[in-house]
Design a protein around this motif. Structure first.
Motif, PDB file in Angstrom:
ATOM      1  N   HIS A  20      41.136  32.504  41.343  1.00 19.01           N
ATOM      2  CA  HIS A  20      41.680  31.458  41.629  1.00 19.01           C
ATOM      3  C   HIS A  20      41.778  30.348  40.298  1.00 19.01           C
ATOM      4  O   HIS A  20      41.038  29.470  39.889  1.00 19.01           O
ATOM      5  N   LEU A  21      42.134  31.046  39.140  1.00 22.10           N
ATOM      6  CA  LEU A  21      41.852  30.528  37.852  1.00 22.10           C
ATOM      7  C   LEU A  21      41.702  29.145  37.716  1.00 22.10           C
ATOM      8  O   LEU A  21      41.089  28.868  36.733  1.00 22.10           O
ATOM      9  N   GLU A  22      42.765  28.321  38.158  1.00 21.02           N
ATOM     10  CA  GLU A  22      42.929  27.005  38.145  1.00 21.02           C
ATOM     11  C   GLU A  22      41.855  26.041  38.808  1.00 21.02           C
ATOM     12  O   GLU A  22      41.354  25.566  37.861  1.00 21.02           O
ATOM     13  N   GLN A  23      41.328  26.491  39.817  1.00 23.82           N
ATOM     14  CA  GLN A  23      40.149  25.767  40.327  1.00 23.82           C
ATOM     15  C   GLN A  23      38.806  26.440  39.638  1.00 23.82           C
ATOM     16  O   GLN A  23      38.066  25.672  39.457  1.00 23.82           O
ATOM     17  N   PHE A  24      38.591  27.726  39.367  1.00 20.98           N
ATOM     18  CA  PHE A  24      37.749  28.041  38.155  1.00 20.98           C
ATOM     19  C   PHE A  24      37.144  27.293  36.808  1.00 20.98           C
ATOM     20  O   PHE A  24      36.514  26.565  36.534  1.00 20.98           O
ATOM     21  N   LYS A  25      38.132  27.538  36.303  1.00 19.37           N
ATOM     22  CA  LYS A  25      38.525  26.614  35.459  1.00 19.37           C
ATOM     23  C   LYS A  25      38.701  24.681  35.044  1.00 19.37           C
ATOM     24  O   LYS A  25      37.580  24.972  34.243  1.00 19.37           O
ATOM     25  N   THR A  26      38.834  24.259  36.482  1.00 19.06           N
ATOM     26  CA  THR A  26      38.133  23.193  36.685  1.00 19.06           C
ATOM     27  C   THR A  26      36.578  22.793  36.526  1.00 19.06           C
ATOM     28  O   THR A  26      36.006  21.921  35.770  1.00 19.06           O
ATOM     29  N   GLN A  27      36.144  23.426  37.301  1.00 19.35           N
ATOM     30  CA  GLN A  27      34.666  23.861  37.492  1.00 19.35           C
ATOM     31  C   GLN A  27      34.252  23.765  36.334  1.00 19.35           C
ATOM     32  O   GLN A  27      33.290  22.941  35.691  1.00 19.35           O
ATOM     33  N   LEU A  28      34.687  25.128  35.363  1.00 22.04           N
ATOM     34  CA  LEU A  28      33.620  25.078  34.148  1.00 22.04           C
ATOM     35  C   LEU A  28      33.921  24.115  33.401  1.00 22.04           C
ATOM     36  O   LEU A  28      32.891  23.832  32.650  1.00 22.04           O
ATOM     37  N   ARG A  29      34.582  23.402  32.695  1.00 17.10           N
ATOM     38  CA  ARG A  29      35.126  22.040  32.355  1.00 17.10           C
ATOM     39  C   ARG A  29      34.712  21.217  32.614  1.00 17.10           C
ATOM     40  O   ARG A  29      33.637  20.256  31.848  1.00 17.10           O
ATOM     41  N   ALA A  30      34.040  20.925  33.828  1.00 17.68           N
ATOM     42  CA  ALA A  30      33.659  20.085  34.272  1.00 17.68           C
ATOM     43  C   ALA A  30      31.568  20.494  34.353  1.00 17.68           C
ATOM     44  O   ALA A  30      30.947  19.754  33.561  1.00 17.68           O
ATOM     45  N   ILE A  31      31.501  21.519  33.854  1.00 19.29           N
ATOM     46  CA  ILE A  31      30.038  21.389  33.662  1.00 19.29           C
ATOM     47  C   ILE A  31      30.012  21.768  31.924  1.00 19.29           C
ATOM     48  O   ILE A  31      28.711  21.104  32.019  1.00 19.29           O
ATOM     49  N   LEU A  32      31.007  22.320  31.459  1.00 13.85           N
ATOM     50  CA  LEU A  32      30.795  22.288  29.871  1.00 13.85           C
ATOM     51  C   LEU A  32      30.436  20.614  29.271  1.00 13.85           C
ATOM     52  O   LEU A  32      29.911  20.547  28.476  1.00 13.85           O
ATOM     53  N   ARG A  33      31.245  19.888  30.331  1.00 15.59           N
ATOM     54  CA  ARG A  33      31.392  18.530  29.616  1.00 15.59           C
ATOM     55  C   ARG A  33      30.070  17.984  30.069  1.00 15.59           C
ATOM     56  O   ARG A  33      29.614  16.836  29.226  1.00 15.59           O
ATOM     57  N   ALA A  34      29.385  17.865  31.676  1.00 18.37           N
ATOM     58  CA  ALA A  34      28.413  17.252  32.510  1.00 18.37           C
ATOM     59  C   ALA A  34      27.300  17.733  30.658  1.00 18.37           C
ATOM     60  O   ALA A  34      26.467  17.228  30.537  1.00 18.37           O
ATOM     61  N   ALA A  35      26.875  19.045  30.176  1.00 18.56           N
ATOM     62  CA  ALA A  35      26.171  19.794  29.709  1.00 18.56           C
ATOM     63  C   ALA A  35      26.096  18.952  28.669  1.00 18.56           C
ATOM     64  O   ALA A  35      24.594  19.039  27.880  1.00 18.56           O
ATOM     65  N   LEU A  52      33.144  44.875  34.005  1.00 20.61           N
ATOM     66  CA  LEU A  52      33.600  43.862  33.972  1.00 20.61           C
ATOM     67  C   LEU A  52      34.159  42.299  34.665  1.00 20.61           C
ATOM     68  O   LEU A  52      34.793  41.931  33.926  1.00 20.61           O
ATOM     69  N   GLU A  53      33.442  42.474  35.677  1.00 23.06           N
ATOM     70  CA  GLU A  53      33.884  41.541  36.197  1.00 23.06           C
ATOM     71  C   GLU A  53      33.025  40.169  35.399  1.00 23.06           C
ATOM     72  O   GLU A  53      33.690  39.249  35.464  1.00 23.06           O
ATOM     73  N   LEU A  54      31.556  40.439  35.071  1.00 26.19           N
ATOM     74  CA  LEU A  54      31.426  39.701  34.363  1.00 26.19           C
ATOM     75  C   LEU A  54      31.922  39.535  33.004  1.00 26.19           C
ATOM     76  O   LEU A  54      31.865  38.492  32.534  1.00 26.19           O
ATOM     77  N   ARG A  55      32.158  40.172  32.545  1.00 22.58           N
ATOM     78  CA  ARG A  55      33.154  39.686  31.397  1.00 22.58           C
ATOM     79  C   ARG A  55      34.226  39.229  31.357  1.00 22.58           C
ATOM     80  O   ARG A  55      34.455  38.517  30.550  1.00 22.58           O
ATOM     81  N   ARG A  56      34.634  39.409  32.217  1.00 17.66           N
ATOM     82  CA  ARG A  56      36.076  38.941  32.677  1.00 17.66           C
ATOM     83  C   ARG A  56      36.081  37.018  32.914  1.00 17.66           C
ATOM     84  O   ARG A  56      36.396  35.806  31.985  1.00 17.66           O
ATOM     85  N   ALA A  57      34.833  37.038  33.675  1.00 18.46           N
ATOM     86  CA  ALA A  57      33.981  35.620  34.033  1.00 18.46           C
ATOM     87  C   ALA A  57      33.760  34.933  32.658  1.00 18.46           C
ATOM     88  O   ALA A  57      34.149  34.027  32.448  1.00 18.46           O
ATOM     89  N   ARG A  58      33.218  35.699  32.011  1.00 14.38           N
ATOM     90  CA  ARG A  58      32.450  34.994  30.445  1.00 14.38           C
ATOM     91  C   ARG A  58      34.111  34.793  29.855  1.00 14.38           C
ATOM     92  O   ARG A  58      34.142  33.752  28.711  1.00 14.38           O
ATOM     93  N   MET A  59      34.982  35.503  29.678  1.00 12.20           N
ATOM     94  CA  MET A  59      36.497  35.486  29.021  1.00 12.20           C
ATOM     95  C   MET A  59      37.759  33.816  29.274  1.00 12.20           C
ATOM     96  O   MET A  59      37.769  33.598  28.724  1.00 12.20           O
ATOM     97  N   ILE A  60      36.716  34.197  30.593  1.00 14.95           N
ATOM     98  CA  ILE A  60      37.336  32.405  31.477  1.00 14.95           C
ATOM     99  C   ILE A  60      36.403  31.132  30.565  1.00 14.95           C
ATOM    100  O   ILE A  60      36.968  30.535  30.304  1.00 14.95           O
ATOM    101  N   LEU A  61      35.836  31.584  30.356  1.00 15.19           N
ATOM    102  CA  LEU A  61      34.777  30.897  30.080  1.00 15.19           C
ATOM    103  C   LEU A  61      35.145  30.649  28.736  1.00 15.19           C
ATOM    104  O   LEU A  61      35.037  28.907  28.406  1.00 15.19           O
ATOM    105  N   ALA A  62      35.021  30.892  27.740  1.00 10.95           N
ATOM    106  CA  ALA A  62      35.939  31.271  26.651  1.00 10.95           C
ATOM    107  C   ALA A  62      36.867  30.341  26.579  1.00 10.95           C
ATOM    108  O   ALA A  62      36.793  29.380  25.193  1.00 10.95           O
ATOM    109  N   ASP A  63      38.062  30.244  26.961  1.00  7.49           N
ATOM    110  CA  ASP A  63      39.389  30.642  26.993  1.00  7.49           C
ATOM    111  C   ASP A  63      38.891  28.612  27.276  1.00  7.49           C
ATOM    112  O   ASP A  63      39.532  27.805  26.885  1.00  7.49           O
ATOM    113  N   VAL A  64      37.931  28.105  28.367  1.00  6.49           N
ATOM    114  CA  VAL A  64      37.970  27.155  28.194  1.00  6.49           C
ATOM    115  C   VAL A  64      37.401  26.368  27.010  1.00  6.49           C
ATOM    116  O   VAL A  64      38.201  24.486  26.736  1.00  6.49           O
TER     117      VAL A  64
END
Ligand code: PEP
Ligand code: MG
Length: 587
Positions: free
Chosen positions: A370-385, A401-413
């Motif tokens: 559910h990448l949209e939800q995941f990205k929504t949360q990551l955006r909020a975390i990075l902004r609050a940081a 691979l799962e960890l790398r994928r999550a990190r890639m999404i974080l990089a996209d955000v």
């Protein structure tokens, strides 16, 4: 007096009248009536019997017309039971001789009947107990004018007894009036149990059938340390528990003195004691008790009681609130850990229907779908940081691979936020929970790709021992002291040391004082505990040296049975901290 044992999930002791919640969800507001009111109360009771009898007569008529005599007979049997002179006589006698309110008298007599039927050892008669409960419900409904009190609208102290409470119901318990709760279902670290800890309400779960043994209004003791529920305690037991409550109060005052003091072993090694939270409000308790930060913020609880996906702003506001109160201290925000026992009731798309949800699409696996939800949360975390020391943590990571994928999404955000010229923090430590044996076994590899580890013993035990963490029938196998768990923890700590990343333990194990010397002896210097445990853990830490702890860990590792490990750790804790007041009164 009847004592039932279950699983202790939230410490403390409560003594109050019982409120039965769920299928027999009636709180009897008043147990006694004045002598002068006895005649009118008896009349009120008789009028209710007449009303219920009429309603049953109507049910009987409709059932006969639509379904036939066979079905109508169910209601005529209920009506005969209700009209039974012996039963009515018993209830009226209790109203007249003991000045019981009709509600209390009816509930008591009918429950005794139900209990007798259940205990006759005959399956057919045991099933009839359900008919008696149904009659009780109908009578109470009539006597109480159909009012079913909501858990959130209480006006006097109660202990809540239920077959089960959902995390949503638990979250809505009013702490001013609900002094404790006990449920027939539930296991060690189910989210209902974790919430009870969060709300600091003494609780026992997984008791098995016991509701038939209690009437609403009976005095009940919930012993959340020992995992006991005492129904209708005798005077001596009540006095003993009241004494114990007084002692605990003075112990809390003593521990309060540690609120402003750092946790250091007696050879002056600093131990970070952080707090685990589910709701932003809990951060106040952590700050008050001098926690060194938030080691685990379970953000999936943003979904509780909500009928929609949390928006980016809702995530952001919750995180800002936590950071604001924690000031300079670190706050570890764990990304959504939805699924298994943490399914939001109202949000259909997150509901997993698999037979084995704990082994299914949950946690980071769900976020990665559910990448949209995941990205929504990551955006909020990075902004609050921008406003504090936030760290991101991914739950239930199983493969690299799962960890790398999550990190890639974080990089996209991060890229998206940069493009938007949003205000956010780019450099933010990224860690992972180690809570799946696969991750513990490959800890060295994972350690090269994250900034920190946090060992989630709740799930690590579940997946190592093949025991559902919420299942009472196998709860005896769910043990943090199992030698296999000690080995896995040791492997993760060693990997962290070799690869140079910090390791925290954030599962419930670290909130249990007997495991604290062991964890420190294994090399842990950061624990993240339930907020109520912060002072106690700090207190324990001050009573031993790292060398003492290492000796304890060495001996614990030489034992091969969980029970022996835990007994040994209990003995050592008592030796190191002989003056600690904990647990329950000696009965
Ligand atoms: C754990 O599994 O130990 C943990 C801390 O996470 P949760 O209890 O939220 O699954
Ligand atoms: Mg977990």
């Amino acid at each position: 007096m009847l004592t039932r044992t279950g699983i202790a999930v939230s410490p403390g002791v409560a003594i109050s009248p019982a409120m039965l919640f769920g299928s027999q969800e009636f709180r009897i507001p008043q147990r006694f009536v004045s002598v002068d009111a006895v005649d009118s109360e008896v009349s009120r009771f008789q009028a209710s019997v007449a009303t219920v009898s009429d309603a049953l007569g109507e049910n009987e008529r409709v059932a006969r017309e639509q379904l036939g005599d066979q079905y109508a007979a169910i209601f005529s049997a209920h009506r005969m039971m209700l009209r039974d002179p012996k039963l009515n006589g018993e209830i009226e006698t209790l109203i007249r001789s003991k000045c019981f309110s009709p509600e209390f008298a009816a509930s008591r007599v009918l429950r005794n009947y139900a209990k007798t039927l259940q205990n006759l050892g005959n399956a057919y008669l045991a099933e009839r107990a359900a008919d008696v409960f149904d009659l009780e419900k109908r009578l109470l409904k009539t006597l109480l004018g159909e009012q079913r009190p909501e858990l959130s609208h209480l006006a006097e102290p109660v202990v809540v007894l239920a077959h089960n409470l959902t995390p949503g119901e638990t979250a809505n318990l009013n702490r001013d009036f609900v002094k404790g709760f006990a449920t027939e279902a539930g296991g060690h670290t189910s989210h209902t149990a974790i919430l009870a800890g969060a709300l600091e309400i003494p609780a026992v779960v997984g008791i098995g059938k016991f509701l038939a043994d209690v009437s609403a209004g009976d005095v009940v003791i919930i012993d959340g340390n020992r995992g006991e529920v005492i129904i209708d305690p005798d005077e001596a037991t009540i006095a003993q528990y009241q004494d114990f409550l007084k002692q605990r109060e003075s112990e809390s005052e003593r521990l309060a003195a540690l609120n402003t003091i750092e946790a250091r072993t007696n050879d002056n090694v600093r131990i970070q004691v952080l707090g685990n939270i589910e709701f932003p409000q809990e951060v106040t308790q952590c700050a008050k008790r001098g926690a060194d930060g938030i080691g685990l913020y379970r953000t999936e609880f943003l979904y509780l009681g909500s009928d929609h996906e949390p928006t980016e702003e809702e995530h952001y506001d919750a995180y800002c609130r936590v950071i604001e109160e924690m000031g300079d201290h670190p706050v570890v925000i764990r990304t959504l850990d939805l699924g298994a026992d943490k399914i939001p009731g109202d949000i259909e798309e997150f509901r997993t229907k698999a037979d084995n949800p704990a082994l299914g699409l949950r946690s980071i696996r769900l976020s990665l779908r559910h990448l949209e939800q995941f990205k929504t949360q990551l955006r909020a975390i990075l902004r609050a940081a921008v406003h504090g020391h936030i760290r991101i943590m991914f739950p239930l990571v199983t493969t690299l691979l799962e960890l790398r994928r999550a990190r890639m999404i974080l990089a996209d955000v991060i890229e998206d936020l940069e493009e938007e010229k949003a205000e956010f923090r780019r450099e933010i430590p990224v860690g992972m929970m180690v809570e799946v044996p696969a991750a513990a076994l490959l800890a060295h590899n994972f350690a090269r790709e994250v900034d920190f580890f946090s060992i989630g013993t709740n799930d690590l035990i579940q997946y190592t021992m093949a025991v559902d963490r919420a299942e009472p029938s196998v709860a005896s196998l769910y043990r943090a002291g199992d030698p296999s768990i000690l080995r896995l923890i040791q492997m993760v700590i060693d990997a962290g040391r070799v690869e140079g990343i910090p390791v925290t333990v954030c599962g419930q194990m670290s909130s249990d004082p007997k495991f604290v010397p062991l964890l420190i002896g294994l090399g842990i210097r950061n624990v993240s505990v339930t907020p109520i445990a912060v002072p106690e853990v700090k207190d324990v830490v001050r009573n031993f040296s790292v060398e003492d702890a290492e000796q304890i860990a060495k001996h614990a590792l030489s034992l091969d049975v969980a029970r022996d490990v835990e007994n040994y750790l209990r003995t050592e804790l008592n030796r190191l901290c002989p003056d600690r007041i904990s647990g329950s009164p000696d009965t």
